[in-house]
Scaffold this active site. Structure first.
Site, PDB file in Angstrom:
ATOM      1  NE  ARG A 172      -2.976  -0.454   3.532  1.00  0.00           N
ATOM      2  CZ  ARG A 172      -3.217  -1.440   4.391  1.00  0.00           C
ATOM      3  NH1 ARG A 172      -3.638  -2.606   3.950  1.00  0.00           N
ATOM      4  NH2 ARG A 172      -3.065  -1.263   5.683  1.00  0.00           N
ATOM      5  NE  ARG A 176       4.703   9.186  -5.263  1.00  0.00           N
ATOM      6  CZ  ARG A 176       4.097   9.555  -4.152  1.00  0.00           C
ATOM      7  NH1 ARG A 176       4.745  10.251  -3.238  1.00  0.00           N
ATOM      8  NH2 ARG A 176       2.838   9.251  -3.972  1.00  0.00           N
ATOM      9  NE  ARG A 251      -2.002  -5.421  16.806  1.00  0.00           N
ATOM     10  CZ  ARG A 251      -1.534  -5.817  17.959  1.00  0.00           C
ATOM     11  NH1 ARG A 251      -2.035  -6.878  18.573  1.00  0.00           N
ATOM     12  NH2 ARG A 251      -0.525  -5.182  18.517  1.00  0.00           N
ATOM     13  NE  ARG A 282      -1.991   5.736  12.303  1.00  0.00           N
ATOM     14  CZ  ARG A 282      -2.533   5.191  11.216  1.00  0.00           C
ATOM     15  NH1 ARG A 282      -2.140   5.557  10.018  1.00  0.00           N
ATOM     16  NH2 ARG A 282      -3.497   4.311  11.309  1.00  0.00           N
ATOM     17  CD  GLU A 302      -4.067   4.907  14.993  1.00  0.00           C
ATOM     18  OE1 GLU A 302      -4.383   6.056  14.599  1.00  0.00           O
ATOM     19  OE2 GLU A 302      -3.895   3.951  14.231  1.00  0.00           O
ATOM     20  CE1 TYR A 350      -6.657  -0.945   6.295  1.00  0.00           C
ATOM     21  CE2 TYR A 350      -6.953  -0.438   3.976  1.00  0.00           C
ATOM     22  CZ  TYR A 350      -6.651  -0.036   5.247  1.00  0.00           C
ATOM     23  OH  TYR A 350      -6.367   1.274   5.488  1.00  0.00           O
ATOM     24  CG  ASP A 352      -8.103   2.800   2.046  1.00  0.00           C
ATOM     25  OD1 ASP A 352      -8.063   2.927   3.276  1.00  0.00           O
ATOM     26  OD2 ASP A 352      -7.091   2.758   1.329  1.00  0.00           O
TER      27      ASP A 352
HETATM   28  P1  FAD Z   1     -17.618   0.232  10.068  1.00  0.00           P
HETATM   29  O1  FAD Z   1     -17.308   1.663   9.917  1.00  0.00           O
HETATM   30  O2  FAD Z   1     -16.842  -0.614  10.949  1.00  0.00           O
HETATM   31  O3  FAD Z   1     -19.174   0.055  10.272  1.00  0.00           O
HETATM   32  C1  FAD Z   1     -19.759  -1.136  10.767  1.00  0.00           C
HETATM   33  C2  FAD Z   1     -20.798  -0.739  11.779  1.00  0.00           C
HETATM   34  O4  FAD Z   1     -21.509  -1.905  12.197  1.00  0.00           O
HETATM   35  C3  FAD Z   1     -20.205  -0.132  13.056  1.00  0.00           C
HETATM   36  O5  FAD Z   1     -20.737   1.151  13.279  1.00  0.00           O
HETATM   37  C4  FAD Z   1     -20.580  -1.117  14.140  1.00  0.00           C
HETATM   38  O6  FAD Z   1     -20.855  -0.490  15.376  1.00  0.00           O
HETATM   39  C5  FAD Z   1     -21.829  -1.772  13.564  1.00  0.00           C
HETATM   40  N1  FAD Z   1     -22.092  -3.097  14.115  1.00  0.00           N
HETATM   41  C6  FAD Z   1     -21.242  -4.146  14.180  1.00  0.00           C
HETATM   42  N2  FAD Z   1     -21.850  -5.183  14.791  1.00  0.00           N
HETATM   43  C7  FAD Z   1     -23.108  -4.802  15.108  1.00  0.00           C
HETATM   44  C8  FAD Z   1     -24.196  -5.431  15.764  1.00  0.00           C
HETATM   45  N3  FAD Z   1     -24.116  -6.681  16.223  1.00  0.00           N
HETATM   46  N4  FAD Z   1     -25.359  -4.739  15.905  1.00  0.00           N
HETATM   47  C9  FAD Z   1     -25.448  -3.472  15.475  1.00  0.00           C
HETATM   48  N5  FAD Z   1     -24.438  -2.822  14.860  1.00  0.00           N
HETATM   49  C10 FAD Z   1     -23.277  -3.476  14.679  1.00  0.00           C
HETATM   50  N6  FAD Z   1     -10.028   4.556   4.855  1.00  0.00           N
HETATM   51  C11 FAD Z   1      -9.618   5.505   3.979  1.00  0.00           C
HETATM   52  O7  FAD Z   1     -10.132   5.567   2.853  1.00  0.00           O
HETATM   53  N7  FAD Z   1      -8.670   6.438   4.336  1.00  0.00           N
HETATM   54  C12 FAD Z   1      -8.081   6.443   5.563  1.00  0.00           C
HETATM   55  O8  FAD Z   1      -7.229   7.299   5.845  1.00  0.00           O
HETATM   56  C13 FAD Z   1      -8.475   5.428   6.499  1.00  0.00           C
HETATM   57  N8  FAD Z   1      -7.917   5.389   7.722  1.00  0.00           N
HETATM   58  C14 FAD Z   1      -8.315   4.416   8.608  1.00  0.00           C
HETATM   59  C15 FAD Z   1      -7.746   4.417   9.876  1.00  0.00           C
HETATM   60  C16 FAD Z   1      -8.138   3.469  10.806  1.00  0.00           C
HETATM   61  C17 FAD Z   1      -7.512   3.485  12.170  1.00  0.00           C
HETATM   62  C18 FAD Z   1      -9.115   2.493  10.453  1.00  0.00           C
HETATM   63  C19 FAD Z   1      -9.532   1.446  11.452  1.00  0.00           C
HETATM   64  C20 FAD Z   1      -9.699   2.501   9.199  1.00  0.00           C
HETATM   65  C21 FAD Z   1      -9.300   3.459   8.254  1.00  0.00           C
HETATM   66  N9  FAD Z   1      -9.892   3.526   6.988  1.00  0.00           N
HETATM   67  C22 FAD Z   1      -9.477   4.495   6.097  1.00  0.00           C
HETATM   68  C23 FAD Z   1     -10.944   2.572   6.543  1.00  0.00           C
HETATM   69  C24 FAD Z   1     -12.369   3.042   6.847  1.00  0.00           C
HETATM   70  O9  FAD Z   1     -12.519   3.217   8.234  1.00  0.00           O
HETATM   71  C25 FAD Z   1     -13.328   1.988   6.296  1.00  0.00           C
HETATM   72  O10 FAD Z   1     -13.206   1.885   4.896  1.00  0.00           O
HETATM   73  C26 FAD Z   1     -14.814   2.232   6.607  1.00  0.00           C
HETATM   74  O11 FAD Z   1     -15.032   2.790   7.874  1.00  0.00           O
HETATM   75  C27 FAD Z   1     -15.540   0.900   6.525  1.00  0.00           C
HETATM   76  O12 FAD Z   1     -16.927   1.079   6.662  1.00  0.00           O
HETATM   77  P2  FAD Z   1     -17.857  -0.124   7.109  1.00  0.00           P
HETATM   78  O13 FAD Z   1     -19.246   0.385   7.056  1.00  0.00           O
HETATM   79  O14 FAD Z   1     -17.515  -1.343   6.337  1.00  0.00           O
HETATM   80  O15 FAD Z   1     -17.399  -0.496   8.589  1.00  0.00           O
HETATM   81  N1  UDP Z   2       3.952   1.071   7.578  1.00  0.00           N
HETATM   82  C1  UDP Z   2       5.243   1.113   8.061  1.00  0.00           C
HETATM   83  N2  UDP Z   2       5.741   2.312   8.488  1.00  0.00           N
HETATM   84  C2  UDP Z   2       5.026   3.444   8.455  1.00  0.00           C
HETATM   85  C3  UDP Z   2       3.707   3.405   7.954  1.00  0.00           C
HETATM   86  C4  UDP Z   2       3.199   2.193   7.520  1.00  0.00           C
HETATM   87  O1  UDP Z   2       5.918   0.090   8.120  1.00  0.00           O
HETATM   88  O2  UDP Z   2       5.527   4.501   8.872  1.00  0.00           O
HETATM   89  C5  UDP Z   2       3.412  -0.247   7.131  1.00  0.00           C
HETATM   90  C6  UDP Z   2       2.627  -0.956   8.245  1.00  0.00           C
HETATM   91  O3  UDP Z   2       2.852  -2.344   8.113  1.00  0.00           O
HETATM   92  C7  UDP Z   2       1.188  -0.633   7.903  1.00  0.00           C
HETATM   93  C8  UDP Z   2       1.234  -0.654   6.365  1.00  0.00           C
HETATM   94  O4  UDP Z   2       2.515  -0.089   6.050  1.00  0.00           O
HETATM   95  O5  UDP Z   2       0.307  -1.591   8.421  1.00  0.00           O
HETATM   96  C9  UDP Z   2       0.136   0.134   5.699  1.00  0.00           C
HETATM   97  O6  UDP Z   2       0.207   1.475   6.129  1.00  0.00           O
HETATM   98  P1  UDP Z   2      -1.051   2.429   6.133  1.00  0.00           P
HETATM   99  O7  UDP Z   2      -0.589   3.802   6.410  1.00  0.00           O
HETATM  100  O8  UDP Z   2      -1.838   2.186   4.881  1.00  0.00           O
HETATM  101  O9  UDP Z   2      -1.839   1.864   7.385  1.00  0.00           O
HETATM  102  P2  UDP Z   2      -3.285   2.239   7.970  1.00  0.00           P
HETATM  103  O10 UDP Z   2      -3.459   3.714   7.859  1.00  0.00           O
HETATM  104  O11 UDP Z   2      -4.253   1.464   7.189  1.00  0.00           O
HETATM  105  O12 UDP Z   2      -3.177   1.774   9.383  1.00  0.00           O
END
Ligand code: FAD
Ligand code: UDP
Length: 371
Positions: A172, A176, A251, A282, A302, A350, A352
């Site tokens: 991911r 560059r 995780r 982070r 985090e 996973y 986005d």
């Molecule tokens: P969720 O947002 O997990 O929605 C599922 C919902 O179901 C939750 O609200 C949960 O409470 C509910 N639920 C589960 N079980 C039950 C139950 N039994 N009864 C009722 N409700 C329930 N994407 C990006 O594009 N850019 C980013 O920079 C980015 N950063 C991220 C950073 C982190 C730390 C994380 C964890 C994810 C990141 N993502 C990012 C991904 C992004 O969060 C997801 O693509 C998106 O939130 C997924 O949506 P979802 O609806 O599938 O899941």
């Molecule tokens: N990663 C790393 N060093 C960094 C940032 C990311 O080794 O400084 C690795 C790490 O394994 C991470 C993966 O690259 O799980 C993907 O990074 P990303 O920023 O996409 O992670 P996310 O925002 O989804 O947690």
């Protein structure tokens, strides 16, 4: 008689896109969430006039014009470009891996010099096909970057040694040979002005949609199922089948948010801590996502933590063992007549945000065509 065409379990991005499309098609929808708010993990909340990303930094990026146009209906986006900094034992490096990083590491100034160093380090490793994250990382960027910027961060993030993790996780990150600190290669990128929660609220603002929060699907499954013709389930797939084949692993994260009485704490939205000793991965300073000029600032540490059932399952662990277990649940899900599985947890993958939107729109089209 069912009162609703669809019961949607989970008011995250997937469930909300599906609900929106169904409502526009004239269908009646009930959407529930166990949490007390909509938005799932993209939820933002205002603190000190700053939109705080409560479940981790979320930057929207996509190459898909259709997805970009779709999300623009619900918010105006700023032109934020994600350029995280890495802190390794007090030394700062630009991310993703680019000419700035190579200059900081080796004092080189040209792409050829950087490529020569990386090639020498790759040669030491050998030429066999990478079979895990450690081998993949060294074969992409060499040993120095692996040891300073990847190994510590990755092992904290996933709670496993790099040689036991799948290679694809590291793909991911761009590599560059230009002086470009943009973390993403995508054409479109930004942060919704006013936060993500407003997007979800706007999606769900339709007379055909009823929202019920603070409701665990499993505590009233029979009743809720009886109210709808079809169920769109975005919770954990193993929980849906009562862990019949065993638990999938995830995780989790712990977020520690602090309001500071200073204007600017770290000068950037995201700082990664890439050594293995610092317990967090982070620090996010939320105001920098929207170039805020508030008097105070809000930061979030985090910490990656092992997942247990009372914690949020943030990341599916797509290693061999879990992927095989997921296949079994997936097979079982195919024979469910009434339920469609979606989202990060329902598909154990996973995704986005842009990918979630695309899959939710495609699935909606398929589901409505079948009925
Ligand atoms: P969720 O947002 O997990 O929605 C599922 C919902 O179901 C939750 O609200 C949960 O409470 C509910 N639920 C589960 N079980 C039950 C139950 N039994 N009864 C009722 N409700 C329930 N994407 C990006 O594009 N850019 C980013 O920079 C980015 N950063 C991220 C950073 C982190 C730390 C994380 C964890 C994810 C990141 N993502 C990012 C991904 C992004 O969060 C997801 O693509 C998106 O939130 C997924 O949506 P979802 O609806 O599938 O899941
Ligand atoms: N990663 C790393 N060093 C960094 C940032 C990311 O080794 O400084 C690795 C790490 O394994 C991470 C993966 O690259 O799980 C993907 O990074 P990303 O920023 O996409 O992670 P996310 O925002 O989804 O947690």
């Amino acid at each position: 008689m069912s009162m609703f065409d669809y019961l949607i379990v989970g008011a995250g991005l997937y469930g909300s896109v599906f609900a929106r499309e169904a409502a526009l098609a004239g269908k009646k929808v009930k959407i529930i969430d166990i949490r007390s708010h909509v938005g799932g993990n993209i939820y933002t909340e205002e603190m000190e006039g700053i939109n705080v990303h409560k479940y981790g930094a979320h930057i929207f990026h996509t190459n898909d014009k259709k997805v970009w146009d779709y999300i623009q209906q619900f918010a105006e986006f700023n032109r934020f470009t994600n350029s995280p900094m890495a802190n390794y034992k007090g030394q700062l490096y630009n991310l993703p891996f680019n000419m700035n990083t190579f200059h900081q590491l080796w004092n080189v100034t040209t792409p050829d010099e950087a490529k020569t160093i990386i090639q020498t380090q790759q040669a030491e490793f050998g030429s066999s096909e990478p079979s895990n994250l450690e081998e993949q990382a060294i074969s992409l960027v060499g040993k120095d970057i692996y040891e300073k910027l990847i190994k510590g961060y990755t092992e904290k993030q996933w709670g496993r040694p790099c040689n036991e993790l799948p290679a694809f996780i590291i793909n991911r990150l761009p590599v560059r040979f230009t002086y470009d600190n943009n973390y993403f290669n995508d054409k479109y990128q930004g942060i919704p002005i006013g936060g993500y929660t407003k997007i979800i609220e706007k999606m769900l603002d339709h007379p055909n949609i009823e929202i019920q929060l603070g409701t665990d699907y499993f505590s009233q499954k029979e009743q809720l199922n009886s109210e709808a013709k079809k169920v769109i389930y975005t919770g954990m797939i193993d929980q849906y089948f009562n862990y019949e084949y065993g638990h999938l692993e995830y995780r989790s994260l712990h977020f520690d948010t602090k309001v500071l009485d200073i204007e600017n704490y770290q000068g950037n939205a995201v700082f990664n801590y890439t050594d293995s000793e610092t317990p967090y991965t982070r620090i996010i300073e939320h105001k920098h996502f929207e170039s805020g000029n508030q008097e105070k600032t809000v930061i979030t540490y985090e910490y990656p933590v092992e997942w247990t059932p009372e914690k949020e399952p943030y990341y599916p662990i797509n290693d061999k063992k879990n992927s095989e277990l997921y296949r079994k649940y997936y097979q079982k899900a195919q024979s469910e007549q009434k339920t469609v599985f979606g989202g990060r947890l329902g598909l154990y993958q996973y995704f986005d945000m842009h990918q979630i939107i695309k899959v939710a729109l495609q699935t909606f089209k398929k589901v409505i065509a079948d009925n």
